[in-house]
Structure formats: C-alpha cells, structure tokens
Design a protein around this motif. Structure first.
Motif, PDB file in Angstrom:
ATOM      1  N   ASP A   1       0.919  -0.691  -0.086  1.00 17.68           N
ATOM      2  CA  ASP A   1      -0.439   0.336   0.189  1.00 17.68           C
ATOM      3  C   ASP A   1       0.963   1.109  -0.230  1.00 17.68           C
ATOM      4  OD1 ASP A   1      -2.076   2.254   0.389  1.00 17.68           O
ATOM      5  OD2 ASP A   1      -2.280   1.086   2.415  1.00 17.68           O
ATOM      6  N   LEU A   2       1.090   2.432  -1.066  1.00 13.07           N
ATOM      7  CA  LEU A   2       2.360   2.767  -1.033  1.00 13.07           C
ATOM      8  C   LEU A   2       0.999   4.210  -1.299  1.00 13.07           C
ATOM      9  CD1 LEU A   2       4.860   2.104  -4.240  1.00 13.07           C
ATOM     10  CD2 LEU A   2       4.740   1.786  -1.432  1.00 13.07           C
ATOM     11  N   ARG A   3       0.793   4.519  -0.506  1.00 15.06           N
ATOM     12  CA  ARG A   3      -0.263   6.441  -0.243  1.00 15.06           C
ATOM     13  C   ARG A   3       1.010   7.269  -0.670  1.00 15.06           C
ATOM     14  NH1 ARG A   3      -2.285   4.113   6.151  1.00 15.06           N
ATOM     15  NH2 ARG A   3      -2.598   2.323   5.561  1.00 15.06           N
TER      16      ARG A   3
ATOM     17  N   THR B   1      -2.095   3.162  -7.160  1.00 15.26           N
ATOM     18  CA  THR B   1      -2.412   2.419  -7.869  1.00 15.26           C
ATOM     19  C   THR B   1      -0.967   1.440  -8.415  1.00 15.26           C
ATOM     20  OG1 THR B   1      -1.511   3.642 -10.235  1.00 15.26           O
ATOM     21  CG2 THR B   1      -4.364   3.530  -9.221  1.00 15.26           C
ATOM     22  N   ALA B   2       0.739   1.736  -7.946  1.00  8.72           N
ATOM     23  CA  ALA B   2       1.001   0.389  -8.498  1.00  8.72           C
ATOM     24  C   ALA B   2       1.003  -0.656  -7.809  1.00  8.72           C
ATOM     25  CB  ALA B   2       2.061   1.350  -7.566  1.00  8.72           C
ATOM     26  N   HIS B   3       1.036  -2.051  -8.459  1.00 13.83           N
ATOM     27  CA  HIS B   3       1.250  -2.858  -8.030  1.00 13.83           C
ATOM     28  C   HIS B   3       2.109  -4.154  -7.496  1.00 13.83           C
ATOM     29  CE1 HIS B   3      -1.453  -7.234  -7.844  1.00 13.83           C
ATOM     30  NE2 HIS B   3      -0.357  -7.424  -8.450  1.00 13.83           N
ATOM     31  N   LEU B   4       2.557  -4.432  -6.763  1.00 14.24           N
ATOM     32  CA  LEU B   4       4.211  -4.801  -6.286  1.00 14.24           C
ATOM     33  C   LEU B   4       3.244  -6.418  -5.793  1.00 14.24           C
ATOM     34  CD1 LEU B   4       6.001  -2.152  -4.336  1.00 14.24           C
ATOM     35  CD2 LEU B   4       5.781  -2.199  -6.699  1.00 14.24           C
TER      36      LEU B   4
ATOM     37  N   GLY C   1      12.390  -5.987 -11.697  1.00 17.38           N
ATOM     38  CA  GLY C   1      13.557  -5.211 -12.603  1.00 17.38           C
ATOM     39  C   GLY C   1      12.856  -3.290 -12.184  1.00 17.38           C
ATOM     40  N   TRP C   2      12.441  -3.209 -10.943  1.00 13.82           N
ATOM     41  CA  TRP C   2      11.339  -2.318 -10.757  1.00 13.82           C
ATOM     42  C   TRP C   2      12.297  -2.138  -9.065  1.00 13.82           C
ATOM     43  CZ3 TRP C   2       9.604   1.529 -13.405  1.00 13.82           C
ATOM     44  CH2 TRP C   2       8.650   0.986 -14.601  1.00 13.82           C
ATOM     45  N   THR C   3      12.556  -0.558  -9.030  1.00  9.43           N
ATOM     46  CA  THR C   3      12.836  -0.454  -7.620  1.00  9.43           C
ATOM     47  C   THR C   3      12.276   0.309  -6.776  1.00  9.43           C
ATOM     48  OG1 THR C   3      15.295  -0.538  -8.258  1.00  9.43           O
ATOM     49  CG2 THR C   3      15.451   1.100  -6.115  1.00  9.43           C
ATOM     50  N   LEU C   4      12.012   0.189  -5.864  1.00 11.45           N
ATOM     51  CA  LEU C   4      11.309   1.279  -4.441  1.00 11.45           C
ATOM     52  C   LEU C   4      12.139   2.708  -4.168  1.00 11.45           C
ATOM     53  CD1 LEU C   4       8.534   2.363  -3.858  1.00 11.45           C
ATOM     54  CD2 LEU C   4       8.949   0.287  -1.568  1.00 11.45           C
TER      55      LEU C   4
ATOM     56  N   LEU D   1       8.947   8.747  -2.106  1.00 11.94           N
ATOM     57  CA  LEU D   1       8.897   7.466  -2.620  1.00 11.94           C
ATOM     58  C   LEU D   1       8.717   7.483  -3.803  1.00 11.94           C
ATOM     59  CD1 LEU D   1       8.046   5.750  -1.378  1.00 11.94           C
ATOM     60  CD2 LEU D   1       5.549   6.133  -0.991  1.00 11.94           C
ATOM     61  N   ASP D   2       8.990   6.542  -4.865  1.00  9.17           N
ATOM     62  CA  ASP D   2       9.447   6.513  -5.733  1.00  9.17           C
ATOM     63  C   ASP D   2       9.131   5.059  -6.071  1.00  9.17           C
ATOM     64  OD1 ASP D   2      10.259  10.099  -7.222  1.00  9.17           O
ATOM     65  OD2 ASP D   2      11.365   8.934  -5.219  1.00  9.17           O
ATOM     66  N   ILE D   3       8.990   4.798  -7.546  1.00  7.25           N
ATOM     67  CA  ILE D   3       8.978   3.628  -8.061  1.00  7.25           C
ATOM     68  C   ILE D   3      10.086   4.234  -9.324  1.00  7.25           C
ATOM     69  CG2 ILE D   3       8.089   1.597  -9.227  1.00  7.25           C
ATOM     70  CD1 ILE D   3       5.631   1.468  -7.228  1.00  7.25           C
ATOM     71  N   VAL D   4      11.628   2.430  -9.497  1.00  6.32           N
ATOM     72  CA  VAL D   4      12.322   3.280 -10.808  1.00  6.32           C
ATOM     73  C   VAL D   4      12.210   2.333 -11.470  1.00  6.32           C
ATOM     74  CG1 VAL D   4      14.467   3.712  -9.573  1.00  6.32           C
ATOM     75  CG2 VAL D   4      14.414   4.836 -11.939  1.00  6.32           C
TER      76      VAL D   4
END
Length: 271
Positions: free
Chosen positions: A25-27, A33-36, A58-61, A105-108
């Motif tokens: 849950d990324l608030r 809506t990111a699905h991890l 292949g993603w980084t939080l 907080l980011d997803i890359v």
C-alpha cells in the motif's frame, strides 16, 4: 545521517529479502495504484542517505527519510500506526515494513536508479570509498561542502559538526585553502565515527551513549565546550534555501561564524 540509513536498510533487508510481497500500500501521489504484490525483494541497500528496495521484477522502490522519516518493522498481522504519517506499507507472510513521514517515495526501473542517486559523490560508508575523490570535491566553506551530497554522500549535520570540532577546523574556512592532509584527516574522522556507530541506535562521538553526554558540540549550543569551557554556538551554513545548522566552539575552532555577533545563547531547548 548515513549511518542511520545504513542500519535502516540492514533491518529492511533482513525482514524482506527473499520473500514475496503479499500486500503493498503506497500512500503517495501517483503511486497508489502501483501493483507490487507477488514480487519478491532481492535486496534493500543504501546509497548515501537514499534507500533502494530492489524487486525481482526489475523495479526499485526508492525512499528518502529526509529529517523525520523512518521505516518500522513489525510482525505481519500486528496493528500498524494509522493516520497521515503512514506513507507505505509492505508485507510478506512474516514481516511488515511501514514507512512513516518519508520525505521521498518513488518507483523506478532498477537500471535507472541513477535518476535519483547518480548525482551523489562517493558514499562514505562503502568498502570501496574513494577518499581522495571526496577530498578533491570539497570547495567553499568546508562545513557546507561536507553536507553537499554531491561531494561526499552520507554525512549529515551531526557528523559534520562533530568531525570538524574533533579536527579543530573552522566550519566556514574555504576548503581550497586548507592543507590537503587536514581535509584527508577530516574525511577519515567522519568515516571512522560513522562506521563505529553502525551497530548502535544511539549515536556517539564521545564514546558515551547517555543522552546529553554523547556529543561534543551537536545540539549543545549555549552549553560549555567539553574541552575548553567556552560556550558552544550554532549558526547557519550553506547557500540560500539550503542552509543547515552548524554547531561549533569558537575557541577550539578558530573564531565566530560570519554574522555571529557573539551574544549570549541560552542552552538549546531551554526556556
């Protein structure tokens, strides 16, 4: 401080690495809506003050604590803090990591992590730390240069203040005018202090972990210097909009800060 981030990553890695996320849950704006769920954590590693949580997809939080953030670990199923402080909740079957008051907080894509950490200088806590490069990066007021993560990554106001005091260096001295050996000694001192504090939640430069006795100058403005008895002072350092508090002893470190009129200071936190 970089050692706090290092410990945080070690705890997150121990709780999450090799396990599949069963809830996420990324608030955070744009990330809700990111699905991890279903992805496995490969590792959680520090880069300076940045936290890189790498997933097998292949993603980084990417997260940054800034001044007030923290990650807490609890058993999955236990109650977690509520309210607006919660920025992220990541759970596997055994452990839950809750990010509170995070500054970033980011997803890359893992291959694109340099978007967030590519500008950083040598990381002071890595085993292959390039001390010569870090020293070569220092220019302008040495205290501000230590805090500029583009020069050397990981040093915050506490370790900058403590290291400069222990080396007897005036924080506002131009780094380019200082003896290279003095700068090498300064960086080495900061690295030694931070490395020694990696196993401990209570940081100390004095060797004492009791509150109020664990620092020489940091957060001790208005109180006597432990070496000479002069009143410890605090002043802002750094370029406009990026000023930081620098604590120092005017006797042990060679004078008053620019703009410091020397007026008496009450002890920090007193009324």
């Amino acid at each position: 401080e970089g050692d706090t981030v290092f410990r945080t990553c070690a705890r997150l890695h121990e709780a999450l690495a090799g396990r599949v996320l069963v809830a996420a849950d990324l608030r955070w704006p744009g990330l809700s809506t990111a699905h991890l769920v279903g992805q496995s954590t490969i590792e959680v590693v520090p880069r300076g003050k940045h936290i890189l949580h790498r997933l097998d997809s292949g993603w980084t939080l990417h997260s940054h604590l800034k001044m007030e953030g923290q990650w807490r670990i609890s058993h999955t199923g236990e109650a977690i803090p509520g309210g607006h402080d919660v920025r992220a909740v990541l759970s596997n079957a055994d452990w839950t990591a809750t990010g509170l008051r995070l500054g970033m907080l980011d997803i890359v894509r893992t291959s694109g992590e340099d978007t967030f950490v590519g500008h950083l200088g040598p990381d002071i806590l890595t085993t292959d730390f390039d001390q010569q490069r870090a020293v070569g990066n220092l220019a302008g007021p040495v205290g501000a240069a230590l805090l500029d993560q583009r020069n050397v990554a990981g040093i915050g106001t506490m370790w900058a203040s403590e290291s400069l005091f222990l080396q007897g260096i005036f924080p506002w001295a131009d780094a380019t005018t200082l003896d290279p050996d003095a700068l090498l000694g300064l960086i080495a001192r900061a690295r030694r202090l931070m490395t020694a504090n990696l196993p401990h939640a209570v940081q100390t430069s004095t060797g004492i972990r009791r509150e109020g006795e664990n620092h020489y100058v940091h957060a001790r403005s208005g109180r006597p210097c432990r070496r000479c008895g002069t009143t410890i002072r605090v002043a802002q350092i750094g370029p406009p909009t990026r000023e930081r508090a620098m604590f120092y002893c005017p006797t042990c470190q060679g004078g008053l800060a620019p703009g410091d009129d020397g007026r008496p200071l009450r002890p920090l936190g007193s009324r």
